[in-house]
Design a protein around this motif. Structure first.
Motif: not given
Length: 758
Positions: A475-482, A486-503
């Motif tokens: 994308t053209d903008y920063v992804l704020e922490p949140g 995670i989905y794979s194979g048609g179902s939920f497989v886990g979740e994570g947390l990220s710091e800010a991700v620049g474009a």
């Protein structure tokens, strides 16, 4: 757009700013606790009256802007808060602040009645001061030994009252009750306590904005006040093959606690870190000034000549060009709930929501459903994966399905370091509710792999890596922490947390543990021989390395395809670098991300990572270690011919001087031995000097002494000759070194890249 209603207690907060002639048109929410609000409308007359929430007056005064299409605002006026300036005592009663002594001290001159034990005193407060109460000996309790126990001093306050012309002092610790005889002061105290209890903060203050003329005005009013920060949430759908095109979806959760409904507003959210703070502009502040009355009476003005000045040339400032919006994220709009949805069945817990029982019911509900799982179909319950589950049929949840299920329509633009995302469709957010709006629905390069950090994946998983997803923010903008689901194979497989991700940057998100894989490591420490890096006028710059070798071993089940574990190896020290960089290594802050690939049909792999830190010293060319370093320098394969030609005579001459030094050193040792033996012979001759029977022995010893002395003299003459020769060679070498400045070629340089001059 998902909407949930909330209740703020029995009392509904009033709007931050309200006026019948102005309607809210735009809201921009930031991540630092403020929001930008814009209102517009028609006002008749020469006065615009706004009612502002008291707790937001200061923020509004910092940022208030009034734009009249045909004129201008003249002034802004408001009443002062009597609780903050009429009585200093009220200012001490902010939540978490103030004491009885501080309140009484700020009420000097006030008429009160104090009950202290049996005493009841009415008078005006003169002062209150700290005191130390000495222990009363009569109250000291005797110890077991019979001697009284000394009591400790106690700190207290003394309250002085003026009553009937007399000053009476009362210890504050003895006071049981205080009566205020000033009714207005008591009322202000009640109001201040209401504010401390959370009631007074919603009291409103009237603002009057005087306009240029008494006519009809079309106004736009904007301001910045405190608002809850918006919260991001994301979803990544992994590609079926584990690597390739995935799907990145993102939403913004916004909370409306402003006290009014946001109806059909233009909503925008920003990413970045702008500075915001509180500043009291509503409370009067007095500044101490020096009284210069007498000095002004004694001053006399002196005569001064006037001066001529030249006016500054007119400067023309061109306005900055407006920033053009970036590309749209998607084509269609993402609509939100109406008020009846926010207050209806969808605000209840999942188990309370009834399942549809008829086609008409399903049709009605399908028109009201929205949110993460998209528009059409049955209402989506939190935690469900496929909307078709309500009908006993399960739809495939893949990348294409989820992309179609979410509609995001937004434009992004860069403004002074911030990224602002404007929703293309008006949004309605009822007061006291939260709303989720879609921002991102794009394909990204993604892959699933493994990541090992020192310490493993947590307690009980010290030797196991994380299962991670890696993707690039396209994308053209920063992804704020949140949070990121995670989905794979048609179902939920886990979740994570990220710091800010620049474009345009990549990110690695752990979302599960891989207990089937084990990672171990071992370390070895060693030094490395010295290497000359430069020679300048006979001074050698020498570098040696301390090395740390870490061996990583990865073990896991046999796989038909090769798989990779990314090892996050921290630097051993601030100046450590990789001696040889493994292929695919990435640089992190204070660490490296090193890939270890396990081949297909194999269950293990290992790699050695060598870190080294340089230690630099300088040596003179006459040092014993200098010649081996020079000879090693000449054997370097990538040294240039010019540098070799310049250094070769230096090395040969230094080698010849070294041979002379070695020979002289041997001769000196021989000479010292001969002199020692000659001295021993002299002592023997002295011992038998008076023995008449030792004539033969004396003759033998005298002959030996002569030989020792002759040989020592011969060695001395040889040493002198060699030292003269060495001096001549040394002068020749020093003259040659005057023009020598050579650097060792870097690793990877060609022969022609080495630097040297003669």
């Amino acid at each position: 757009m998902l909407s949930t209603s909330g209740c703020a207690g029995s009392r509904m907060p009033l709007a931050a700013v309200s006026d019948d002639g102005l309607s809210l048109s735009s809201v921009v929410l930031y991540r630092n606790g403020v929001g930008y609000f814009e209102r517009s409308g028609k006002v008749d007359g020469d006065m615009l009256r706004l009612r502002v929430r008291k707790d937001q007056v200061n923020d509004l005064l910092k940022s208030l802007t009034v734009v009249d299409e045909d004129g201008k605002a003249v002034s802004v006026s408001m009443p002062l808060d009597p609780q903050t300036w009429a009585s200093a005592a009220m200012a001490t009663l902010a939540p978490g602040r103030g004491s009885l002594a501080q309140v009484l001290d700020s009420l000097r001159g006030t008429d009160i009645t104090v009950k202290a034990g049996a005493r009841v005193i009415r008078g005006r407060i003169v002062m209150i001061e700290r005191s130390v109460n000495e222990p009363d000996p009569e109250l000291a309790a005797p110890s077991r030994g019979g001697a009284p126990v000394q009591l400790e001093d106690t700190r207290d306050w003394k309250l002085t009252l003026l009553a009937r012309g007399q000053m009476q002092v009362v210890r504050l610790s003895k006071v049981k009750a205080i009566t205020l005889h000033d009714g207005d002061l008591a009322m202000q105290l009640h109001r201040s306590l209401d504010a401390s209890a959370g009631e007074g903060m919603f009291e409103q203050v009237d603002l009057e904005i005087r306009l240029a003329d008494a006519r009809s005005h079309r106004l736009t009013v904007s301001y910045v006040v405190g608002a809850p920060m918006w919260k991001p949430t994301y979803r990544i759908v992994l590609p079926e093959e584990g690597k390739g095109q995935g799907l990145l979806q993102g939403w913004a959760v916004v909370d409306n606690t402003s006290g009014e409904d946001w109806r059909d507003i233009q909503l925008a959210v920003t990413s970045g870190a702008p500075i915001a703070f509180r500043y009291d502009l509503h409370t009067p502040r007095e500044v101490y000034r020096t009284d210069m009355t007498q000095s002004a009476a004694d001053k006399r003005a002196s005569v001064a000549l006037g001066e001529t000045s030249w006016g500054e040339e007119e400067r023309i400032y061109e306005p900055e060009p407006e920033l053009e919006p970036m590309e749209e994220v998607a084509d269609e709009a993402y609509y939100g709930f109406e008020d009846d949805v926010a207050d209806g069945d969808y605000a209840r817990a999942p188990e309370a929501a009834p399942a549809p029982t008829s086609k008409s019911k399903r049709k009605k509900d399908s028109n009201r459903s929205s949110g993460m799982m998209g528009g059409g179909g049955a209402p989506v319950r939190p935690g469900s994966i496929a909307s078709g589950a309500e009908y006993g049929e399960r739809q495939q949840v893949d990348v294409d399905t989820l992309r179609r299920s979410t509609q995001a329509s937004a434009r992004s633009q860069r403004i002074s370091g911030l990224t602002r995302v404007d929703l293309d469709t008006p949004v309605t957010v009822p007061d006291g509710s939260s709303t989720m709006v879609a921002l991102i629905n794009e394909s990204v390069e993604a892959e699933q792999t493994f990541l090992y950090r020192p310490g493993g994946a947590g307690y009980g998983y010290e030797a196991n890596p994380y299962r991670v997803v890696r993707f690039q923010n396209a994308t053209d903008y920063v992804l704020e922490p949140g949070p990121i689901a995670i989905y794979s194979g048609g179902s939920f497989v886990g979740e994570g947390l990220s710091e800010a991700v620049g474009a345009g940057t990549s990110v690695t998100i752990p979302f599960a543990v891989a207990p089937e894989i084990m990672v171990t490591s071992s370390k070895q420490y060693a030094g490395q021989e010295m290497t000359m890096t430069r020679i300048v006028r006979g001074v050698l710059e020498v570098e040696s390395f301390y090395q740390t070798t870490t061996t990583w071993d990865v073990r896991g089940p046999l796989q038909d395809k090769a798989w990779t574990v990314l090892v996050r190896q921290p630097q051993s020290g601030g100046n450590y670098q990789l001696a040889e960089r493994p292929e695919g290594t990435e640089d992190l802050e204070g660490a490296w991300l090193i890939p270890i690939t396990v081949k297909a049909k194999a269950n293990s792999a290992s790699i050695k990572v060598v870190e080294q830190t340089p230690s630099k010293i300088t040596l003179a060319i006459w040092d014993q270690q200098a010649l081996p370093l020079l000879e090693k320098f000449l054997t370097m394969p990538n040294i240039s011919a010019e540098a070799r030609k310049a250094l070769q005579p230096v090395v040969e001459l230094r080698r010849e001087i070294g041979r002379i030094d070695t020979e002289v050193d041997g001769l000196r040792r021989q000479q010292a031995e001969l002199e020692r033996r000659a001295d021993q012979t002299r002592r023997n001759l002295e011992a038998i000097k008076k023995d008449p029977k030792a004539g033969t022995l004396r003759a033998k010893l005298n002959k030996r002494l002569e030989e020792f002395s002759s040989d020592a003299d011969e060695k001395g003459r040889k040493i002198v000759e060699l030292e003269n020769k060495r001096l001549s060679k040394k002068i020749e070498l020093e003259d040659m070194l005057e023009s020598i400045d050579l650097r060792a070629p870097s690793v990877g340089e060609g022969k022609d890249d080495a630097k040297g001059q003669k």
